[in-house]
Write an enzyme that holds these catalytic residues in place. Structure first.
Site, mmCIF file in Angstrom:
data_model
loop_
_atom_site.group_PDB
_atom_site.id
_atom_site.type_symbol
_atom_site.label_atom_id
_atom_site.label_comp_id
_atom_site.label_asym_id
_atom_site.label_seq_id
_atom_site.Cartn_x
_atom_site.Cartn_y
_atom_site.Cartn_z
ATOM 1 N N THR A 196 -7.119 2.064 -30.218
ATOM 2 C CA THR A 196 -7.912 1.696 -29.037
ATOM 3 C C THR A 196 -7.819 0.212 -28.708
ATOM 4 O OG1 THR A 196 -9.974 1.373 -30.302
ATOM 5 C CG2 THR A 196 -9.523 3.583 -29.452
ATOM 6 N N VAL A 242 -11.088 -0.920 -24.568
ATOM 7 C CA VAL A 242 -11.903 0.151 -23.988
ATOM 8 C C VAL A 242 -11.703 1.371 -24.891
ATOM 9 C CG1 VAL A 242 -12.458 1.428 -21.896
ATOM 10 C CG2 VAL A 242 -11.455 -0.850 -21.714
ATOM 11 N N HIS A 243 -12.633 1.546 -25.825
ATOM 12 C CA HIS A 243 -12.421 2.489 -26.918
ATOM 13 C C HIS A 243 -12.643 3.959 -26.532
ATOM 14 C CE1 HIS A 243 -12.477 -1.046 -29.554
ATOM 15 N NE2 HIS A 243 -13.640 -1.389 -29.025
ATOM 16 N N ASP A 244 -13.872 4.280 -26.163
ATOM 17 C CA ASP A 244 -14.292 5.680 -26.074
ATOM 18 C C ASP A 244 -13.548 6.522 -25.037
ATOM 19 O OD1 ASP A 244 -16.056 5.239 -28.132
ATOM 20 O OD2 ASP A 244 -17.793 4.927 -26.843
#
Length: 312
Positions: A196, A242-244
């Site tokens: 990520t 921007v992980h999720d």
């Protein structure tokens, strides 16, 4: 393409919000059975409210929101308001959502929705601490062989941690729950910081999202602007990861991702490395692995997907 029956378990959260907006914008591909919320980035009451606010902005009040665990299984709560703002949604203007949470606990909802469908049908996207999922597995162990897969944001290997030297927030916030879920035998795709951190919200990408001018796109742009300011101060980065949303992007376009079979253990005993994900690729039988660890993401492809889905 048949739609994927999907439950999203989350703790909104700036990047959780982007993930939810992406999922809301893909009704042709994702059959959103429920959003379940958990204490994590902010308190359980706030995450349940935030999910309902985001649902209303997206015009997807058809998707029920179930509130869940008030805190981790064992450890003391660890919130992340310093990264997400006191409300969890940066400086987004909040309001009282028009629709309430659905009745019942999130863990009960997960059990009911999984058991009501054929074995292997339901996918879980987990983008917060895994407390609700661990509680659901304890409440009804029969969901373990019935779950199709879990796609989760969590963990770190070569990148190191973002909470401690070796632990990523979602796992660190409830390592005991993560250990139970990842060790359950359910097929798991883990999108950790190794992957990520490749997906960055540059100014050009934020501008392109803002230019779409829809309510979700404008909300995302405002949230990412907040993330840029916070990450610059706290970490020094100009373009925050921007992980999720990577979990939803994986479900919509798995060809954008490279994963490797692995064995993953979660550290729960050491105060120094609590929540560390021990990722081992050296397996005797790769075909027997139940966990796949993401190593690479086509970040241009992820943002192209986001723009395409958010477009009016």
């Amino acid at each position: 393409m048949s739609r994927i029956p999907l439950i999203i378990d989350c703790d909104p959260g700036v990047d959780d919000a982007v993930a939810l907006f992406l999922a809301f914008a893909a009704p042709d591909a994702l059959d959103l059975l429920a959003i379940t919320t958990v204490a994590g980035n902010v308190s359980a009451d706030q995450t349940a409210r935030n999910a309902r606010i985001l649902r209303q902005i997206a015009g997807r009040e058809d998707v029920p929101v179930y509130a869940g665990a008030q805190g981790p299984l064992v450890r003391e709560p660890v919130e992340a308001g310093h990264f997400h703002g006191e409300t969890g949604l940066g400086d987004l203007a909040l309001f009282e959502p028009g629709e309430p949470v659905a009745p019942g606990h999130a863990a009960q909802a997960i059990v009911r929705l999984v058991m009501a469908r054929p074995a292997g049908a339901v996918t879980l996207a987990v983008i917060g601490p895994m407390t609700n999922v661990a509680l659901a597995m304890a409440l009804e162990p029969a969901i373990v062989p019935r779950l199709g897969r879990i796609v989760a944001m969590g963990g770190a290997r070569r990148e190191g941690g973002n909470v401690t030297a070796s632990s990523e927030y979602n796992i660190h916030a409830d390592p005991h729950a993560a250990g139970k879920v990842i060790g359950s035998g359910v097929p798991v795709v883990l999108l950790g910081l190794d992957a990520t951190h490749q997906v960055r919200a540059t100014q050009a990408r934020i501008a392109a999202i803002r230019a779409l001018a829809t309510p979700p796109a404008l909300a995302i742009a405002q949230l990412l602007d907040f993330s840029v300011r916070v990450e610059k101060v706290l970490v020094g980065w100009d373009a925050p990861p921007v992980h999720d949303p990577c979990t939803i992007a994986y479900l919509l376009a798995p060809e954008l991702f490279v994963t490797r079979p692995a064995r993953v253990g979660i550290e729960t005993a050491s105060p120094l490395t609590l929540g560390h994900t021990a990722v081992e690729f050296r397996l005797e039988d790769l075909s027997a692995a139940t966990v796949h660890w993401a190593t690479e993401i086509d970040h241009e492809g992820v943002f192209a997907l986001l723009l395409r889905r958010l477009a009016p």
